[in-house]
Design a protein around this motif. Structure first.
Motif, PDB file in Angstrom:
ATOM      1  N   GLU A 165     -40.037  19.312 -12.388  1.00  0.00           N
ATOM      2  CA  GLU A 165     -40.410  18.646 -13.642  1.00  0.00           C
ATOM      3  C   GLU A 165     -39.431  18.941 -14.771  1.00  0.00           C
ATOM      4  O   GLU A 165     -39.335  18.171 -15.713  1.00  0.00           O
ATOM      5  CB  GLU A 165     -41.807  19.089 -14.082  1.00  0.00           C
ATOM      6  CG  GLU A 165     -42.917  18.511 -13.244  1.00  0.00           C
ATOM      7  CD  GLU A 165     -44.270  18.751 -13.871  1.00  0.00           C
ATOM      8  OE1 GLU A 165     -44.636  19.918 -13.995  1.00  0.00           O
ATOM      9  OE2 GLU A 165     -44.929  17.784 -14.254  1.00  0.00           O
ATOM     10  N   SER A 186     -49.727  16.140 -13.132  1.00  0.00           N
ATOM     11  CA  SER A 186     -49.108  17.459 -13.260  1.00  0.00           C
ATOM     12  C   SER A 186     -50.154  18.551 -13.449  1.00  0.00           C
ATOM     13  O   SER A 186     -50.067  19.641 -12.885  1.00  0.00           O
ATOM     14  CB  SER A 186     -48.157  17.418 -14.454  1.00  0.00           C
ATOM     15  OG  SER A 186     -47.590  18.663 -14.694  1.00  0.00           O
TER      16      SER A 186
ATOM     17  N   TYR B 230     -41.360   8.001 -21.045  1.00  0.00           N
ATOM     18  CA  TYR B 230     -42.254   8.923 -20.334  1.00  0.00           C
ATOM     19  C   TYR B 230     -41.493   9.744 -19.294  1.00  0.00           C
ATOM     20  O   TYR B 230     -42.070  10.213 -18.325  1.00  0.00           O
ATOM     21  CB  TYR B 230     -43.394   8.137 -19.668  1.00  0.00           C
ATOM     22  CG  TYR B 230     -44.285   7.444 -20.671  1.00  0.00           C
ATOM     23  CD1 TYR B 230     -45.376   8.099 -21.219  1.00  0.00           C
ATOM     24  CD2 TYR B 230     -44.015   6.145 -21.078  1.00  0.00           C
ATOM     25  CE1 TYR B 230     -46.188   7.466 -22.157  1.00  0.00           C
ATOM     26  CE2 TYR B 230     -44.823   5.505 -22.010  1.00  0.00           C
ATOM     27  CZ  TYR B 230     -45.902   6.167 -22.545  1.00  0.00           C
ATOM     28  OH  TYR B 230     -46.701   5.553 -23.469  1.00  0.00           O
ATOM     29  N   GLN B 232     -39.911  12.623 -19.663  1.00  0.00           N
ATOM     30  CA  GLN B 232     -39.943  14.080 -19.790  1.00  0.00           C
ATOM     31  C   GLN B 232     -41.281  14.547 -20.324  1.00  0.00           C
ATOM     32  O   GLN B 232     -42.001  13.794 -20.977  1.00  0.00           O
ATOM     33  CB  GLN B 232     -38.848  14.544 -20.746  1.00  0.00           C
ATOM     34  CG  GLN B 232     -37.498  14.693 -20.073  1.00  0.00           C
ATOM     35  CD  GLN B 232     -36.477  15.198 -21.076  1.00  0.00           C
ATOM     36  OE1 GLN B 232     -36.309  14.620 -22.138  1.00  0.00           O
ATOM     37  NE2 GLN B 232     -35.824  16.282 -20.734  1.00  0.00           N
ATOM     38  N   ARG B 233     -41.554  15.836 -20.079  1.00  0.00           N
ATOM     39  CA  ARG B 233     -42.803  16.392 -20.586  1.00  0.00           C
ATOM     40  C   ARG B 233     -42.672  16.714 -22.079  1.00  0.00           C
ATOM     41  O   ARG B 233     -41.579  17.010 -22.567  1.00  0.00           O
ATOM     42  CB  ARG B 233     -43.143  17.678 -19.844  1.00  0.00           C
ATOM     43  CG  ARG B 233     -43.419  17.461 -18.386  1.00  0.00           C
ATOM     44  CD  ARG B 233     -43.676  18.757 -17.685  1.00  0.00           C
ATOM     45  NE  ARG B 233     -42.524  19.642 -17.752  1.00  0.00           N
ATOM     46  CZ  ARG B 233     -42.511  20.881 -17.289  1.00  0.00           C
ATOM     47  NH1 ARG B 233     -43.588  21.371 -16.741  1.00  0.00           N
ATOM     48  NH2 ARG B 233     -41.439  21.622 -17.361  1.00  0.00           N
ATOM     49  N   HIS B 235     -43.673  19.365 -23.393  1.00  0.00           N
ATOM     50  CA  HIS B 235     -43.288  20.768 -23.372  1.00  0.00           C
ATOM     51  C   HIS B 235     -41.767  20.975 -23.393  1.00  0.00           C
ATOM     52  O   HIS B 235     -41.259  21.881 -24.051  1.00  0.00           O
ATOM     53  CB  HIS B 235     -43.865  21.346 -22.081  1.00  0.00           C
ATOM     54  CG  HIS B 235     -43.671  22.807 -21.878  1.00  0.00           C
ATOM     55  ND1 HIS B 235     -44.154  23.744 -22.752  1.00  0.00           N
ATOM     56  CD2 HIS B 235     -43.075  23.490 -20.874  1.00  0.00           C
ATOM     57  CE1 HIS B 235     -43.864  24.949 -22.289  1.00  0.00           C
ATOM     58  NE2 HIS B 235     -43.204  24.826 -21.162  1.00  0.00           N
ATOM     59  N   THR B 273     -47.946  19.726 -19.056  1.00  0.00           N
ATOM     60  CA  THR B 273     -48.342  18.844 -17.960  1.00  0.00           C
ATOM     61  C   THR B 273     -48.444  17.389 -18.413  1.00  0.00           C
ATOM     62  O   THR B 273     -49.047  16.575 -17.739  1.00  0.00           O
ATOM     63  CB  THR B 273     -49.714  19.273 -17.388  1.00  0.00           C
ATOM     64  OG1 THR B 273     -50.661  19.333 -18.451  1.00  0.00           O
ATOM     65  CG2 THR B 273     -49.640  20.634 -16.735  1.00  0.00           C
ATOM     66  N   THR B 274     -47.848  17.085 -19.572  1.00  0.00           N
ATOM     67  CA  THR B 274     -48.006  15.736 -20.116  1.00  0.00           C
ATOM     68  C   THR B 274     -46.664  15.070 -20.366  1.00  0.00           C
ATOM     69  O   THR B 274     -45.797  15.645 -21.024  1.00  0.00           O
ATOM     70  CB  THR B 274     -48.818  15.784 -21.430  1.00  0.00           C
ATOM     71  OG1 THR B 274     -50.051  16.428 -21.167  1.00  0.00           O
ATOM     72  CG2 THR B 274     -49.076  14.388 -21.964  1.00  0.00           C
ATOM     73  N   TYR B 275     -46.530  13.853 -19.849  1.00  0.00           N
ATOM     74  CA  TYR B 275     -45.301  13.080 -20.036  1.00  0.00           C
ATOM     75  C   TYR B 275     -45.500  12.102 -21.176  1.00  0.00           C
ATOM     76  O   TYR B 275     -46.353  11.207 -21.092  1.00  0.00           O
ATOM     77  CB  TYR B 275     -44.964  12.329 -18.744  1.00  0.00           C
ATOM     78  CG  TYR B 275     -44.465  13.254 -17.659  1.00  0.00           C
ATOM     79  CD1 TYR B 275     -43.101  13.390 -17.430  1.00  0.00           C
ATOM     80  CD2 TYR B 275     -45.335  14.013 -16.906  1.00  0.00           C
ATOM     81  CE1 TYR B 275     -42.631  14.244 -16.461  1.00  0.00           C
ATOM     82  CE2 TYR B 275     -44.878  14.878 -15.930  1.00  0.00           C
ATOM     83  CZ  TYR B 275     -43.519  14.984 -15.710  1.00  0.00           C
ATOM     84  OH  TYR B 275     -43.052  15.847 -14.757  1.00  0.00           O
ATOM     85  N   GLY B 299     -53.177  15.976 -23.743  1.00  0.00           N
ATOM     86  CA  GLY B 299     -52.711  15.281 -22.536  1.00  0.00           C
ATOM     87  C   GLY B 299     -53.240  13.872 -22.406  1.00  0.00           C
ATOM     88  O   GLY B 299     -53.510  13.402 -21.306  1.00  0.00           O
ATOM     89  N   GLU B 302     -52.001  11.346 -19.740  1.00  0.00           N
ATOM     90  CA  GLU B 302     -52.050  11.701 -18.321  1.00  0.00           C
ATOM     91  C   GLU B 302     -53.310  11.127 -17.669  1.00  0.00           C
ATOM     92  O   GLU B 302     -54.350  10.995 -18.319  1.00  0.00           O
ATOM     93  CB  GLU B 302     -52.054  13.221 -18.156  1.00  0.00           C
ATOM     94  CG  GLU B 302     -50.699  13.849 -18.388  1.00  0.00           C
ATOM     95  CD  GLU B 302     -49.672  13.448 -17.342  1.00  0.00           C
ATOM     96  OE1 GLU B 302     -49.941  13.651 -16.149  1.00  0.00           O
ATOM     97  OE2 GLU B 302     -48.601  12.943 -17.721  1.00  0.00           O
TER      98      GLU B 302
END
Lengths: 242, 373
Positions: A165, A186, B230, B232-233, B235, B273-275, B299, B302
């Motif tokens: 990722e 994810s 969308y 990349q995350r 984070h 965990t979120t794009y 998120g 997602e």
């Protein structure tokens, strides 16, 4: 009393040539090496994984001076790659190694295998000595296949997908990125990767206990054999060995 | 509305609005930049705007809250006004249009008939499928029917927001209305998912601009999202990432770390965990985004984010039938159970050993000849 624990007793050997111990080379170097590398990397992976889920250290000051979480993740990733290499090499050695490298293979489609597993479970529960094998017994093989191979593959696939990722569209993403939508995002992939990790301490507990139990009751130098490769056996044991 | 569809290009319409060529070129450059295109691509944008007729768009609203529309009309680069008035021909949008009732439905039917395979279908919300789809009806017809009918001759479908692209709140457990995202209902059509609750305004207009400029869908990822927004995350582009790597986390909403703006990972932030583009494009014309305001990401873009447990918990409950506990609780229970099992076996073994009788004659090997190896 039928159910006495037949711990190794040298007195039993007197006048019984079939009970005399012989020595055999069982575990080849790659088997021993991958065993310990896998074991150590699993311990490192579990502990660093727990930390990543619950980072408890909180360094004070500017973030530029610290790299605690980053370092733990680095160690986790490095241990994971070592685990994978060792895992794949062990699979290769399954095919090219001696017969003991293949021992314990779960023939789940054979009734005889199931009888053997159930029989061994009963013997352990009844605290009997059980049958001795030069390689892995069926129950041991079943547990290695389930915990290490099956769940190991799960952790490898989910782990590499999560690792990919950080570099979307990169080679790892192309190879393993499909796992994330398959599992449902994810977040769920993180969660199941974390959940399944708990199977490994469960396995280590059982594995270490049963190994020590067998080593004591069978008196075959099982623990030492994981370092030297040599195991002791009584001639009567070999009749049962596959 | 006798002429719901105009074949004029964007440039023609802009000229009609009294915009000169210099401003038009500036508009093209801004648009290209918003899509993340190289300066060398600007002529392509200009030529597309000059020559291509505007695409007719049907914008449907199903089970949803209209937050996507609310977001869309607040777009600042390019402003939604430009898109709605100049670049696309938004011919049907039951929320935005002035007409109502049967007139509106007539327009939709007419568009489908006049431009089969030529219009874009933008869907906001999803369709409930339980009980024949009766939980969402438009003009006496189920939304499911309306959607299928309109989708059949669409050129491509844009699934706006989390409702249309992955179900969102109405599809959360136990999903009583059987709500399903668009890609589960329609097959054989290009579908672009633009998740988010709502999606960022500039993401929405950026997607539309791309389709208009290049006459094709932007590059999509595995689950149909445009990679440019969308890919990349949150984070990985978060300005608080340095605190994550350093190991500095907010532990409570009023602690020192919260004041210093440390990482919200332990407060359940879904950034890892979120794009989405929140951490680089931000919201409301680049003013801020949730993490920037001291709150973790939930998120929202997602799949099934409503079912991923409490928003303020890092790893929430595992939903296995009959079990609802965090992975660590399940793991600890399994670990303790194993330890108890091992301990019981060990105790039984030791107890047996201590209580066993001396070896009887039957067990004792009888004297025989010995063998040396």
């Amino acid at each position: 009393m039928a159910n006495v624990v037949r711990l190794f007793d040298p007195k039993q050997l007197e006048g019984h040539p079939e009970k005399f111990f012989r020595q055999a080379y069982i575990w080849e170097l790659p088997v021993r090496l991958t065993h310990w590398v896998t074991g150590i990397s699993i311990i490192v992976l579990f502990l660093t994984g727990l930390y990543i889920g619950h980072p408890i250290l909180a360094p004070a000051g500017e973030p530029a001076n610290h790299f605690v979480m980053g370092r733990v993740r680095e160690v986790h990733f490095a241990a994971a790659l070592i685990f994978i290499v060792s895992f794949l090499f062990r699979i290769y050695w399954f095919w090219v190694g001696n017969n003991y490298a293949r021992s314990g293979f779960p023939y789940i489609w054979r009734a005889a295998w199931w009888r053997e597993v159930v029989g061994e479970v009963i013997e352990y529960l009844k605290l009997r000595r059980g049958r001795a094998y030069l390689g892995h017994n069926a129950l041991g093989g079943a547990s290695y296949t389930f915990f290490i191979v099956l769940l190991g593959w799960f952790e490898i696939f989910t782990g590499l997908a999560l690792y990919s990722e950080v570099n979307p569209g990169g080679p790892l993403d192309r190879l393993f990125g499909w796992v994330i939508p398959l599992i449902g995002g994810s977040y769920k992939t993180h969660m199941y990767h974390h959940l399944v990790a708990w199977a490994f301490p469960v396995f280590v507990l059982m594995h270490v206990y049963v190994v020590l139990y067998d080593a004591v009751t069978l008196g075959n130098g099982l623990v030492g054999s994981m370092i030297s490769g040599h195991k002791f056996y009584q001639r009567e044991d070999v009749q049962d060995d596959k | 509305m006798n002429k719901p569809f105009s074949p004029a290009s964007t440039y023609d319409v802009l000229r009609q609005h009294g915009i000169d060529r210099r401003d038009f070129l500036q508009f093209c450059i801004t648009t290209a930049a918003a899509m993340g295109l190289d300066a060398a691509m600007v002529p392509q944008v200009v030529s597309a705007m000059e020559t291509k007729p505007r695409i007719p768009v049907i914008w449907l609203h199903g089970l949803e809250c209209t937050c996507c529309s609310e977001s869309f009309i607040r777009s600042s680069h390019p402003i939604a006004q430009d898109i709605v008035l100049n670049m696309i021909s938004l011919d049907y949008d039951d929320t935005l249009q002035a007409a109502a009732g049967f007139q509106v439905e007539e327009i939709r039917q007419k568009l489908i008939k006049e431009h089969p395979g030529g219009y874009l279908l933008a869907v906001e919300g999803n369709a409930p499928t339980a009980d024949g789809g009766v939980y969402c009806t438009v003009g006496g017809n189920t939304f499911l029917n309306v959607l299928m009918e309109t989708a059949e001759h669409a050129k491509a479908i844009i699934a706006w927001g989390s409702c249309a692209s992955n179900g969102c709140v109405q599809a959360a457990r136990p999903n009583p209305t059987g709500a399903k995202p668009i890609h589960e209902l329609i097959s054989g059509k290009p579908i672009i998912n633009v998740p988010g609750c709502p999606p960022i305004a500039e993401v929405m207009t950026g997607v539309l601009t791309y389709i208009l400029t290049f006459d094709e869908l932007p590059e999509l990822d595995r689950i149909g999202r445009p990679k440019m927004f969308y890919g990349q995350r949150i984070h990985d582009k978060c300005y608080r990432r340095a605190f994550f790597d350093a190991g500095q986390f907010v532990e409570a909403w009023d602690d020192e770390g919260a004041r210093k703006g440390w990482c919200l990972y332990k407060m359940g932030c879904r950034g890892p965990t979120t794009y989405n583009s929140c951490s680089n494009m931000k919201w409301n014309g680049g003013v801020s985004f949730p993490i920037g305001s001291g709150h973790g990401c939930i998120g929202c873009s997602e799949a099934n984010f409503w079912d991923n447990g409490p928003f303020y918990q890092r790893l929430s409950s595992v939903v296995v039938p009959g079990i609802e506990a965090t992975p660590d609780k399940i793991g600890a229970v399994l670990g303790v159970a194993t330890a108890i099992g091992v301990g019981a076996h060990l105790t039984a073994t030791v107890a047996h050993r201590l209580s066993r009788k001396p070896i009887t004659d039957k067990d004792q090997p009888t004297a025989d000849k010995t063998e040396q190896e």
